[in-house]
Design an enzyme around this catalytic site. Structure first.
Site, PDB file in Angstrom:
ATOM      1  N   TRP A  84       0.852  -1.184   0.000  1.00  0.00           N
ATOM      2  CA  TRP A  84       0.000   0.000   0.000  1.00  0.00           C
ATOM      3  C   TRP A  84       0.891   1.239   0.000  1.00  0.00           C
ATOM      4  O   TRP A  84       1.870   1.297   0.754  1.00  0.00           O
ATOM      5  CB  TRP A  84      -0.918   0.048   1.240  1.00  0.00           C
ATOM      6  CG  TRP A  84      -1.630   1.366   1.300  1.00  0.00           C
ATOM      7  CD1 TRP A  84      -2.706   1.742   0.551  1.00  0.00           C
ATOM      8  CD2 TRP A  84      -1.284   2.510   2.111  1.00  0.00           C
ATOM      9  NE1 TRP A  84      -3.044   3.050   0.837  1.00  0.00           N
ATOM     10  CE2 TRP A  84      -2.192   3.538   1.792  1.00  0.00           C
ATOM     11  CE3 TRP A  84      -0.296   2.762   3.063  1.00  0.00           C
ATOM     12  CZ2 TRP A  84      -2.141   4.794   2.388  1.00  0.00           C
ATOM     13  CZ3 TRP A  84      -0.244   4.013   3.664  1.00  0.00           C
ATOM     14  CH2 TRP A  84      -1.167   5.015   3.330  1.00  0.00           C
TER      15      TRP A  84
ATOM     16  N   ASP B 296     -12.494   8.427   6.309  1.00  0.00           N
ATOM     17  CA  ASP B 296     -11.270   7.625   6.301  1.00  0.00           C
ATOM     18  C   ASP B 296     -11.476   6.332   7.075  1.00  0.00           C
ATOM     19  O   ASP B 296     -12.474   6.154   7.758  1.00  0.00           O
ATOM     20  CB  ASP B 296     -10.082   8.412   6.870  1.00  0.00           C
ATOM     21  CG  ASP B 296      -8.739   7.882   6.344  1.00  0.00           C
ATOM     22  OD1 ASP B 296      -8.727   6.945   5.536  1.00  0.00           O
ATOM     23  OD2 ASP B 296      -7.696   8.418   6.762  1.00  0.00           O
TER      24      ASP B 296
ATOM     25  N   HIS C 192     -11.726   1.946   2.655  1.00  0.00           N
ATOM     26  CA  HIS C 192     -11.127   2.601   1.494  1.00  0.00           C
ATOM     27  C   HIS C 192     -12.052   2.789   0.303  1.00  0.00           C
ATOM     28  O   HIS C 192     -11.601   2.826  -0.843  1.00  0.00           O
ATOM     29  CB  HIS C 192      -9.896   1.822   1.037  1.00  0.00           C
ATOM     30  CG  HIS C 192      -8.731   1.987   1.952  1.00  0.00           C
ATOM     31  ND1 HIS C 192      -7.479   1.533   1.662  1.00  0.00           N
ATOM     32  CD2 HIS C 192      -8.640   2.599   3.160  1.00  0.00           C
ATOM     33  CE1 HIS C 192      -6.652   1.824   2.657  1.00  0.00           C
ATOM     34  NE2 HIS C 192      -7.344   2.468   3.577  1.00  0.00           N
TER      35      HIS C 192
ATOM     36  N   ASP D 137      -9.505  -3.009   1.837  1.00  0.00           N
ATOM     37  CA  ASP D 137      -9.637  -2.434   3.180  1.00  0.00           C
ATOM     38  C   ASP D 137     -11.014  -1.775   3.195  1.00  0.00           C
ATOM     39  O   ASP D 137     -11.296  -0.914   2.343  1.00  0.00           O
ATOM     40  CB  ASP D 137      -8.501  -1.407   3.372  1.00  0.00           C
ATOM     41  CG  ASP D 137      -8.558  -0.683   4.709  1.00  0.00           C
ATOM     42  OD1 ASP D 137      -9.646  -0.189   5.065  1.00  0.00           O
ATOM     43  OD2 ASP D 137      -7.515  -0.587   5.374  1.00  0.00           O
TER      44      ASP D 137
ATOM     45  N   ASP E 161      -9.716   3.124   9.597  1.00  0.00           N
ATOM     46  CA  ASP E 161      -8.837   3.004  10.753  1.00  0.00           C
ATOM     47  C   ASP E 161      -9.441   3.274  12.125  1.00  0.00           C
ATOM     48  O   ASP E 161      -8.696   3.405  13.091  1.00  0.00           O
ATOM     49  CB  ASP E 161      -7.554   3.852  10.564  1.00  0.00           C
ATOM     50  CG  ASP E 161      -6.856   3.508   9.255  1.00  0.00           C
ATOM     51  OD1 ASP E 161      -6.951   2.337   8.853  1.00  0.00           O
ATOM     52  OD2 ASP E 161      -6.247   4.386   8.645  1.00  0.00           O
TER      53      ASP E 161
ATOM     54  N   LYS F  85      -7.152   2.413  -2.482  1.00  0.00           N
ATOM     55  CA  LYS F  85      -7.733   3.414  -1.573  1.00  0.00           C
ATOM     56  C   LYS F  85      -8.431   4.474  -2.396  1.00  0.00           C
ATOM     57  O   LYS F  85      -7.980   4.799  -3.499  1.00  0.00           O
ATOM     58  CB  LYS F  85      -6.625   4.025  -0.715  1.00  0.00           C
ATOM     59  CG  LYS F  85      -7.139   4.867   0.440  1.00  0.00           C
ATOM     60  CD  LYS F  85      -6.070   5.102   1.487  1.00  0.00           C
ATOM     61  CE  LYS F  85      -6.613   5.976   2.597  1.00  0.00           C
ATOM     62  NZ  LYS F  85      -5.714   6.112   3.729  1.00  0.00           N
TER      63      LYS F  85
ATOM     64  N   ASP G 104      -6.860  -3.727  10.639  1.00  0.00           N
ATOM     65  CA  ASP G 104      -6.108  -2.495  10.355  1.00  0.00           C
ATOM     66  C   ASP G 104      -6.836  -1.290  10.938  1.00  0.00           C
ATOM     67  O   ASP G 104      -7.726  -0.737  10.299  1.00  0.00           O
ATOM     68  CB  ASP G 104      -5.925  -2.328   8.835  1.00  0.00           C
ATOM     69  CG  ASP G 104      -5.086  -1.110   8.493  1.00  0.00           C
ATOM     70  OD1 ASP G 104      -4.430  -0.577   9.406  1.00  0.00           O
ATOM     71  OD2 ASP G 104      -5.090  -0.677   7.323  1.00  0.00           O
TER      72      ASP G 104
ATOM     73  N   GLU H 155      -3.218  -3.129  -2.218  1.00  0.00           N
ATOM     74  CA  GLU H 155      -4.340  -2.530  -1.483  1.00  0.00           C
ATOM     75  C   GLU H 155      -4.703  -1.191  -2.125  1.00  0.00           C
ATOM     76  O   GLU H 155      -3.855  -0.318  -2.275  1.00  0.00           O
ATOM     77  CB  GLU H 155      -3.939  -2.308  -0.015  1.00  0.00           C
ATOM     78  CG  GLU H 155      -5.041  -1.640   0.820  1.00  0.00           C
ATOM     79  CD  GLU H 155      -4.616  -1.372   2.269  1.00  0.00           C
ATOM     80  OE1 GLU H 155      -3.414  -1.465   2.580  1.00  0.00           O
ATOM     81  OE2 GLU H 155      -5.514  -1.058   3.083  1.00  0.00           O
TER      82      GLU H 155
ATOM     83  N   HIS I  38      -8.412  -6.049   4.817  1.00  0.00           N
ATOM     84  CA  HIS I  38      -8.095  -5.275   6.014  1.00  0.00           C
ATOM     85  C   HIS I  38      -9.424  -4.939   6.650  1.00  0.00           C
ATOM     86  O   HIS I  38     -10.225  -4.214   6.059  1.00  0.00           O
ATOM     87  CB  HIS I  38      -7.366  -3.972   5.656  1.00  0.00           C
ATOM     88  CG  HIS I  38      -5.887  -4.124   5.594  1.00  0.00           C
ATOM     89  ND1 HIS I  38      -5.041  -3.072   5.366  1.00  0.00           N
ATOM     90  CD2 HIS I  38      -5.106  -5.215   5.771  1.00  0.00           C
ATOM     91  CE1 HIS I  38      -3.788  -3.508   5.387  1.00  0.00           C
ATOM     92  NE2 HIS I  38      -3.803  -4.807   5.622  1.00  0.00           N
TER      93      HIS I  38
HETATM   94  C1  RNT Z   1      -3.786   3.026   4.990  1.00  0.00           C
HETATM   95  C2  RNT Z   1      -3.880   1.591   4.662  1.00  0.00           C
HETATM   96  C3  RNT Z   1      -2.746   0.731   5.140  1.00  0.00           C
HETATM   97  C4  RNT Z   1      -2.214   1.129   6.492  1.00  0.00           C
HETATM   98  C5  RNT Z   1      -1.232   0.161   7.099  1.00  0.00           C
HETATM   99  C6  RNT Z   1      -0.504   0.762   8.231  1.00  0.00           C
HETATM  100  O1  RNT Z   1      -4.907   3.735   4.633  1.00  0.00           O
HETATM  101  O2  RNT Z   1      -5.082   1.074   5.141  1.00  0.00           O
HETATM  102  O3  RNT Z   1      -3.114  -0.594   5.117  1.00  0.00           O
HETATM  103  O4  RNT Z   1      -3.245   1.338   7.403  1.00  0.00           O
HETATM  104  O5  RNT Z   1      -0.417  -0.328   6.122  1.00  0.00           O
HETATM  105 ZN    ZN Z   2      -5.400  -1.010   5.222  1.00  0.00          ZN
END
Ligand code: RNT
Ligand code: ZN
Length: 417
Positions: free
Chosen positions: A180, A291, A259, A256, A293, A223, A324, A221, A283
């Site tokens: 990523w 966003d 994303h 993810d 996380d 986004k 993640d 990955e 993820h």
């Molecule tokens: C960031 C991505 C990625 C990170 C990690 C730390 O938006 O999700 O996967 O969170 O690699």
């Molecule tokens: Zn991620």
């Protein structure tokens, strides 16, 4: 109470003991980066994170050294049921005796201590090249127009392939290696294709490093956008998916769930991808507005993703599961634990769905029963089965672990100043 719950589920044709036994076999990768706000050990901790990644909050007790991070991880491992594996970023290299290596010169030996950590605990390990928080990651990395910058990050990627192969061989489990980058532009670019062509060539160059695809699973990955790159992301959904589709013999797609545009759901994308890819990676996170996380909750979309993973047969290795999220505003061990336990809950909940019966009524066109049965599932005594799962894994039930984290905070975390 478990026996009673078991009987209720049995009436629907669901075997709770079998669900528990199945879940115990499924590895979920625990991301090391929740413990120290994605800082790692290879750069100056007083410098801010760069490259499209950010943590907010300053809750006391961040792990500052490998020893502290490993101690905190042990706490999380003790509090969470199920099979775990580790997930490391390259920035978590452990250097000894004043040695240091830049990202393009990392070697397997810099992860020997993590291998020892995993071996002692019977864990596998996933890996990630770190294309952020570095002086050469102040703009584009793998897609940079500067050949020197590109060369540096390609060499980093190749080093990470070698480290992933080492981790897989040492630990006897496959190593998912996720690529990523935060490459993108804050404002409207004039050349959208150039960076993508360079990105593609750079990933090709990284994957030209020899590795055994049975052991190392490189992923790309995507986004939709990131902090500071609001207008354009090089590794968009179409880019990453196309890359993986065209390179099936050496690369798999990673989604993810934070994303995508807010009304898109990864639960629906899982079966779409599995119709074409034998293996995909996830993820698991929680997007909030703009966003990813946030700490994973036992919420509707997490449950829906888990259902799709189960229904598509993804628990047999086809869907690589990783967490993640990173929250620095609450106790980090509680955040870590809560997210992993919630994902485990979602998987158990999915395993306890009468999936065969639901599929049957759908195929028969009985959409009335389909909706009613799905709704009634929600009030079955799930908590009793969850408690039984926790007990059988030798970990605390809900209501028992927070106190342990608070005690650890008093005894250990608050002393880290
Ligand atoms: C960031 C991505 C990625 C990170 C990690 C730390 O938006 O999700 O996967 O969170 O690699
Ligand atoms: Zn991620």
């Amino acid at each position: 109470m478990y026996i009673e719950a078991k009987e209720k589920y049995a009436k629907l044709g669901v075997d709770t003991d079998a669900a528990i036994a199945k879940l115990k076999t499924v590895p979920v990768a625990l991301h090391c980066w929740q413990g120290d706000d994605v800082r790692g050990f290879d750069t100056d901790p007083s410098k801010p994170l760069t490259g499209g990644i950010q943590t907010t909050g300053n809750y006391p007790g961040r792990a500052r050294t490998p020893e502290e991070l490993m101690a905190d991880l042990d706490m999380v491992l003790k509090l969470c049921p199920g099979t775990k594996k580790m997930n490391l970023h390259a920035s978590y290299a452990i250097f000894e005796d004043g040695e240091w290596a830049d990202r393009d010169a990392l070697e397997p030996k810099h992860f020997k201590k993590w291998v020892d950590f995993c071996k002692e605990r019977g864990l596998g390990c996933d890996f990630n090249p770190t294309f952020f928080s570095h002086p050469k990651a102040n703009g584009l990395t793998l897609s940079s127009p500067d050949p020197e910058i590109r060369r540096f990050w390609i060499n980093h990627g190749k080093a990470c392939i070698r480290i992933s192969q080492y981790l897989a061989e040492e630990l006897g489990q496959e190593c998912v290696m996720n690529i990523w980058t935060g490459d993108g532009f804050k404002d409207v670019p004039s050349d959208r294709m150039g960076p993508r062509v360079r990105y593609k060539e750079s990933i090709d160059a990284i994957l030209s490093e020899p590795f055994d695809f049975a052991k190392v699973k490189p992923c790309v990955e995507s986004k939709v956008f990131g902090i500071g790159v609001e207008a354009y992301t090089v590794g968009s959904a179409e880019f990453c998916l196309s890359y993986a589709a065209m390179n099936k013999e050496r690369c798999i797609p990673l989604m993810d769930n934070g994303h995508y545009h807010p009304t898109e759901v990864v639960s629906d994308k899982i079966p779409a991808l599995l119709a074409f890819f034998p293996e995909i990676a996830l993820h698991v996170t929680r997007g909030v507005r703009w966003d990813s996380d946030h700490v994973v909750l036992f919420d509707d979309e997490t449950k829906e993703m888990a259902k799709e993973i189960v229904r598509c047969g993804g628990l047999n290795g086809g869907v690589k599961l990783a967490l993640d999220y990173f929250d620095a505003s609450i106790n980090r061990i509680a955040a870590w634990t809560m997210g992993l336990r919630n994902f485990q809950k979602a998987l158990l909940f999915a395993l306890l769905c009468p999936n065969e019966e639901l599929k049957k009524v759908q195929d028969e066109g009985d959409f009335t029963s389909l909706l009613v049965l799905q709704e009634e599932q929600k009030t079955l005594p799930f908590g009793e089965v969850w408690d039984e799962y926790c007990r059988s894994c030798g970990v605390p039930c809900d209501g028992q672990w927070l106190e342990m984290v608070k005690k650890y905070e008093c005894d250990v975390l608050v002393k880290r100043v």
